[in-house]
Design an enzyme around this catalytic site. Sequence first.
Site, PDB file in Angstrom:
ATOM      1  N   GLY A  98     -16.733   3.680 -23.559  1.00 24.81           N
ATOM      2  CA  GLY A  98     -18.106   3.187 -23.473  1.00 24.81           C
ATOM      3  C   GLY A  98     -18.348   2.495 -22.144  1.00 24.81           C
ATOM      4  O   GLY A  98     -19.437   2.581 -21.572  1.00 24.81           O
ATOM      5  N   SER A  99     -17.334   1.802 -21.657  1.00 28.67           N
ATOM      6  CA  SER A  99     -17.463   1.136 -20.349  1.00 28.67           C
ATOM      7  C   SER A  99     -17.656   2.177 -19.257  1.00 28.67           C
ATOM      8  O   SER A  99     -18.472   1.983 -18.341  1.00 28.67           O
ATOM      9  CB  SER A  99     -16.201   0.316 -20.050  1.00 28.67           C
ATOM     10  OG  SER A  99     -15.986  -0.623 -21.069  1.00 28.67           O
ATOM     11  N   ASP A 208     -22.832  -0.151 -29.677  1.00 24.34           N
ATOM     12  CA  ASP A 208     -22.599  -0.810 -30.968  1.00 24.34           C
ATOM     13  C   ASP A 208     -23.601  -0.383 -32.027  1.00 24.34           C
ATOM     14  O   ASP A 208     -23.660  -0.990 -33.097  1.00 24.34           O
ATOM     15  CB  ASP A 208     -22.727  -2.340 -30.800  1.00 24.34           C
ATOM     16  CG  ASP A 208     -21.655  -2.906 -29.900  1.00 24.34           C
ATOM     17  OD1 ASP A 208     -20.701  -2.175 -29.588  1.00 24.34           O
ATOM     18  OD2 ASP A 208     -21.781  -4.076 -29.500  1.00 24.34           O
ATOM     19  N   SER A 234     -19.889   4.184 -27.377  1.00 22.74           N
ATOM     20  CA  SER A 234     -18.440   3.955 -27.313  1.00 22.74           C
ATOM     21  C   SER A 234     -17.802   4.503 -28.582  1.00 22.74           C
ATOM     22  O   SER A 234     -18.354   4.346 -29.675  1.00 22.74           O
ATOM     23  CB  SER A 234     -18.139   2.457 -27.219  1.00 22.74           C
ATOM     24  OG  SER A 234     -16.759   2.227 -27.497  1.00 22.74           O
ATOM     25  N   HIS A 239     -15.752   0.900 -33.257  1.00 22.31           N
ATOM     26  CA  HIS A 239     -17.145   1.372 -33.274  1.00 22.31           C
ATOM     27  C   HIS A 239     -17.410   2.309 -34.461  1.00 22.31           C
ATOM     28  O   HIS A 239     -16.509   2.625 -35.220  1.00 22.31           O
ATOM     29  CB  HIS A 239     -17.485   2.003 -31.927  1.00 22.31           C
ATOM     30  CG  HIS A 239     -17.470   0.969 -30.831  1.00 22.31           C
ATOM     31  ND1 HIS A 239     -18.597   0.500 -30.228  1.00 22.31           N
ATOM     32  CD2 HIS A 239     -16.437   0.272 -30.277  1.00 22.31           C
ATOM     33  CE1 HIS A 239     -18.268  -0.434 -29.337  1.00 22.31           C
ATOM     34  NE2 HIS A 239     -16.967  -0.579 -29.348  1.00 22.31           N
ATOM     35  N   ASN A 308     -13.235  10.065 -11.980  1.00 20.95           N
ATOM     36  CA  ASN A 308     -12.861  11.021 -13.026  1.00 20.95           C
ATOM     37  C   ASN A 308     -12.863  10.251 -14.338  1.00 20.95           C
ATOM     38  O   ASN A 308     -11.954   9.470 -14.604  1.00 20.95           O
ATOM     39  CB  ASN A 308     -11.493  11.644 -12.756  1.00 20.95           C
ATOM     40  CG  ASN A 308     -11.114  12.628 -13.857  1.00 20.95           C
ATOM     41  OD1 ASN A 308     -11.836  12.766 -14.850  1.00 20.95           O
ATOM     42  ND2 ASN A 308      -9.999  13.305 -13.708  1.00 20.95           N
TER      43      ASN A 308
END
Length: 470
Positions: A98-99, A208, A234, A239, A308
Amino acid sequence: MSDPNSLSDLADEIERLVRAYSARAHAANGPAGADPEPFEPGKTPVPYASRVFTGNEVAAAVRTTLDFWLTLGPQGDAFEKELAAAIGVKRSILTNSGSSANLLAVSSLTSSKLPTERRLRPGDEVITCASGFPTTAAPIVQNGAVPVFIDSNPVTGNADCSKIEEAYAPGRTKAVVLAHALGNPFDLASVVKFCRANDLWLIEDNCDALGSLYTMPGKAPHLTGTFGDLSTQSFYPAHHITTGEGGAVNITRDMRFKVILESFRDWGRDCWCASGHENTCGKRFGWQLGELPEGYDHKYTYSHLGYNLKPLDIQAAIGREQLKRLQGFVEARRRNWERLRAGLAHLSDFLEFMEATPGSVPSWFGFMLLVRDGAPFTAVELSRHLDAHKIGNRRLFGGNLVRQPAFVQLRSDNPNALRVVGNLEGADRLMRSALFVGVYPGLTPEMLDYVIWVIGDFCIKPARKRPKTS
Ligand SMILES: Cc1ncc(COP(=O)(O)O)c(C=O)c1O
């Protein structure tokens, strides 16, 4: 095995064994009630989140491993399509977290393929929320832009969207990046209106909130993640669905973002061939781009400073199985949240409870409560008590992010690296008083009732009998 020489029979036999193994080894990981072990209050952990899966996910992972394609391939293509259809967006682009999805989404706004006046450039500003998860805001800084932090509403856990006008700097503000806190949609009606009126990009951090619904005045309900220009997911185990590590960026309308996002995700390349393919454009050696020699291999032409950020095909195979469970997971999360809310209602002298944003039906990530300022205990004391009773609990991630060492350092290195609107007292209150417990689909009614009992006992027990905390 009917034919020992047939590869598909061998694979079937492996899958049969894997399912038999998983049924025994992972019995406790199935949906609530699947665990053959009885729940022992105080002994059995009550996690705030965990993976919920059966042999289907394990078999999908093993089957894809047998294919040994490894990098994003056929499973990835299928999962991207199924995910986009489930959310109701034009396209989903898978990432390895998710980041990474947030980093990719914000980076895509810097692309030279976007109109010059809309491009995010170093020194431009992006409005975001002071409380929440750090990697909602960090990509703004990582792209050389300035995060402008607005305060939070401690009761919804979300950005206080009445502050957004005050944060706006005409000519400098290019985008708004906000998360739906713990699955609770932020005030999309006012934020979407504000972004449209001022030609700003909107990125919804939907990490979330998979399955949350929001209704714009006069419209039908839609899933969050469909309102902004881009949104992110995410698939980390805490999650709503999981692929271990993993995430996605969703494109809601503007398909120019497909090539841009894939480019930033895949090393910055200009070529849009899928993994394992070449010459999709039909002129791999026929381009003359910029300062490159004529006919330079399009596969090795880079139009962005990329990364990447791809996941593995195996993760996508797991995700496809998890997606089939999404509706059931969302319903279980809502049911569990309601049970906690009803069971804790009598403690409102001590605790304040997170409220759903008007117009929304959240797909809750957790059950958040705030310890009232006058209560005879602190949130830290309550956390310790829950911990001692094996009840998983978490803070609202980074609390007031501006107080986190990384952001303090950023500001001390360069006072103009971020901007703060107002006094952030809502975010400070969340940092001081908020914590959340789990609602994930693996929790049973017994476990939830135990959580209710432990919290109630702690609140009502006379202060002198409470365990000493330093
Ligand atoms: C709102 C929000 N955004 C982003 C992330 C980052 O996701 P990941 O852990 O997959 O990098 C999280 C993680 O929990 C989150 O809560």
